[in-house]
Enzyme design. Structure first.
Site, PDB file in Angstrom:
ATOM      1  N   THR A   1      41.521 -18.437 -24.487  1.00  0.00           N
ATOM      2  CA  THR A   1      40.413 -17.452 -25.436  1.00  0.00           C
ATOM      3  C   THR A   1      41.071 -16.112 -25.547  1.00  0.00           C
ATOM      4  O   THR A   1      41.838 -15.545 -24.918  1.00  0.00           O
ATOM      5  CB  THR A   1      39.143 -17.595 -24.925  1.00  0.00           C
TER       6      THR A   1
ATOM      7  N   HIS B   1      37.356 -15.951 -18.235  1.00  0.00           N
ATOM      8  CA  HIS B   1      37.657 -17.549 -18.602  1.00  0.00           C
ATOM      9  C   HIS B   1      38.909 -18.043 -17.853  1.00  0.00           C
ATOM     10  O   HIS B   1      38.765 -19.085 -17.485  1.00  0.00           O
ATOM     11  CB  HIS B   1      37.730 -17.885 -20.206  1.00  0.00           C
TER      12      HIS B   1
ATOM     13  N   GLU C   1      40.523 -14.780 -32.000  1.00  0.00           N
ATOM     14  CA  GLU C   1      39.622 -15.691 -32.089  1.00  0.00           C
ATOM     15  C   GLU C   1      38.167 -15.132 -32.212  1.00  0.00           C
ATOM     16  O   GLU C   1      37.271 -15.318 -32.830  1.00  0.00           O
ATOM     17  CB  GLU C   1      39.688 -16.535 -30.473  1.00  0.00           C
ATOM     18  N   HIS C   2      37.896 -13.951 -31.287  1.00  0.00           N
ATOM     19  CA  HIS C   2      36.711 -12.990 -31.406  1.00  0.00           C
ATOM     20  C   HIS C   2      37.121 -11.734 -31.603  1.00  0.00           C
ATOM     21  O   HIS C   2      38.163 -11.148 -31.063  1.00  0.00           O
ATOM     22  CB  HIS C   2      36.186 -13.095 -29.990  1.00  0.00           C
TER      23      HIS C   2
ATOM     24  N   ASP D   1      28.752 -16.583 -27.791  1.00  0.00           N
ATOM     25  CA  ASP D   1      29.141 -17.516 -26.755  1.00  0.00           C
ATOM     26  C   ASP D   1      27.999 -18.373 -26.700  1.00  0.00           C
ATOM     27  O   ASP D   1      28.035 -19.924 -26.246  1.00  0.00           O
ATOM     28  CB  ASP D   1      29.731 -17.198 -25.384  1.00  0.00           C
TER      29      ASP D   1
ATOM     30  N   GLU E   1      57.038 -36.610 -65.743  1.00  0.00           N
ATOM     31  CA  GLU E   1      57.227 -36.776 -64.530  1.00  0.00           C
ATOM     32  C   GLU E   1      58.036 -38.136 -64.239  1.00  0.00           C
ATOM     33  O   GLU E   1      58.135 -38.504 -63.069  1.00  0.00           O
ATOM     34  CB  GLU E   1      55.927 -37.009 -63.819  1.00  0.00           C
TER      35      GLU E   1
ATOM     36  N   HIS F   1      52.188 -44.865 -65.538  1.00  0.00           N
ATOM     37  CA  HIS F   1      50.777 -44.043 -65.465  1.00  0.00           C
ATOM     38  C   HIS F   1      50.112 -43.936 -66.910  1.00  0.00           C
ATOM     39  O   HIS F   1      49.072 -44.119 -67.054  1.00  0.00           O
ATOM     40  CB  HIS F   1      51.027 -42.830 -65.065  1.00  0.00           C
TER      41      HIS F   1
END
Length: 449
Positions: free
Chosen positions: A240, A265, A332-333, A366, A420, A425
């Site tokens: 974290t 953590h 992350e935060h 959280d 192509e 196709h």
């Protein structure tokens, strides 16, 4: 206790050169992958027997079965502390408010007369959710995984959490109680790579899933990488992270408390302060000492995390430079504690979640902000999002064209197919029309009846 990186004075480098100057934890998923490979394949071949053996080896518990009995779920809820129950219920309520608004509705676009494309959103059929159970217990992660899956309309939801020796081989009772509150009755006592392997391959107790989500340790991340392609995943979550962008208006006691809150953590957790105020940096360092000393997990988690190479105070010349740093870091935060926090927040491109001002700390997110706390780490916020209802939805395009609408565009399709070197196709369209219907000037024309 925490190092400093001084980026003042010179123009900041761009891109990878700036990222290389910033702190980051060592998290070698590729190396871990080689260690989880034989474990995953053992679960593939031996199923429940392998899960039971690894539970004894890694968790020190002896299991008779991996699936948690229904009575254990109901008993855990009955015995749950009323205050904890009330807090979990409020967290669920707020998460549902936010995630319900993320639902997508079917939309049809009329491309041309007679030609339309409809985008239909279909939930994943079956998912396996993971709730960690190592140093701490995370009923909040149960909520953050289950609520968006339910709001997306996922019909089959299973959850795994490590077996706990002190609870007779069951996951932590608060995990089980959270599952019961959310109506999840398929729960397994399995942890780490073995849980991901169980979900990916299936066993006699657990049907295979289409997708696995949820945070975990490096072994969970490595197993997710191993199974990518067989199953969908949310992200390879690493340790974290919190980054705080702050100026001299920030309260150093708040900043220090927030850095500590994430450092608690894990010893690999990252806590980064980016500021243009040396006075604030000094004050935060001064605050860290007594606050860390008064905190429960100081010696085994917080001090190693704050002192690690992944944590630092980064000094910059101003908030423009600070913004460049946090965008390069992709936390992350990300907390923004500045005089113009809301305006700066709008300019952040790379962050899992942004917390604006002094009264929106990461701890709120959280648990009870309503936002999701399963977020990208390790700089992955530059290309990935946090867990949401969309994570569990697949967009399917439904193409509906009339003969006339197809005729109108066939000459373009044939041209592109031949460019192509894929003539078949174009032939697939030509086969739908009679000889002579092609007008070289205006393309395919349907004869007037």
């Amino acid at each position: 206790m925490i190092s400093r990186i001084d980026l003042r004075g010179d123009a900041l480098p761009e891109g990878a050169d700036l990222r290389d100057l910033l702190p980051r934890a060592d998290f070698d998923v590729q190396a871990a992958l080689e260690k989880v490979r034989p474990i995953c394949e053992d679960v593939h071949h031996r199923g429940t027997a392998a899960l039971i053996e690894y539970a004894e080896k890694f968790d020190g518990v002896t299991l008779e079965r991996v699936r948690v009995p229904a009575e254990a779920l109901s008993s855990a809820l009955e015995q749950l502390d009323p205050q904890v129950r009330a807090a979990l219920e409020e967290s669920i309520r707020r998460a549902r408010i936010v995630h319900r608004e993320q639902r997508r509705s079917e939309h049809t676009t009329q491309v041309v007369p007679g030609g339309s494309v409809t985008e239909r959103w279909v939930p994943v059929e079956r998912v396996g959710l993971y709730a960690p159970g190592g140093r701490s217990v995370y009923p909040s992660s149960v909520i953050m995984n289950v609520v968006p899956a339910q709001e997306a309309g996922v019909e089959s939801i299973a959850l795994a959490s490590p077996a706990q020796n002190e609870f007779g081989g069951l996951p932590h009772p608060t995990i089980l109680a959270a599952c019961a509150l959310l109506g999840i009755d398929e729960v397994y006592a399995a942890g780490g790579a073995t849980a991901v392997a169980m979900f990916a391959y299936g066993t006699d107790e657990c049907a295979p899933v289409n997708m696995v989500t949820g945070p975990g340790n490096i072994w969970v991340a490595a197993a997710k990488r191993y199974f990518t392609g067989l199953i969908g995943i949310d992200t390879e979550a690493g340790p974290t992270e919190i980054a705080v962008l702050a100026d001299d208006t920030a309260d150093p006691a708040h900043v220090a408390a927030d850095l500590i809150s994430q450092a608690e953590h894990d010893p690999l957790a990252a806590a980064v302060l980016v500021t243009d105020s040396e006075e604030l940096a000094d004050a935060v360092e001064k605050e860290l000492g007594p606050q860390v000393e008064a905190t429960k997990h100081s010696a085994d988690r917080i001090i190693p995390a704050l002192a690690g190479k992944q944590s630092s105070i980064v000094l910059v010349d101003g908030m423009e430079e600070g913004l460049k740093v946090v965008n390069a870091y992709g936390a992350e935060h990300l907390e923004i504690q500045t005089a113009d926090a809301a305006a700066l927040a709008r300019r952040v491109r790379n962050a899992g979640a942004i917390f604006v001002g002094p009264y929106a700390p990461v701890s709120l997110g959280d648990y009870c902000a309503g936002s999701n706390h399963v977020l990208p780490t390790g700089g992955c916020a530059c290309h990935s999002s946090g867990l949401s209802v969309q994570s569990f939805l697949r967009g399917i395009h439904i193409v509906d064209y009339t003969r006339e609408a197809l005729a109108d565009v066939t000459h373009h399709v044939v041209t592109l197919a031949e460019a192509e070197d894929l003539p078949a196709h174009g032939a697939a369209l030509k086969a739908r029309f009679a000889e002579g219907e092609l007008d070289q000037h205006s393309g395919w024309k349907v004869p007037t009846q």
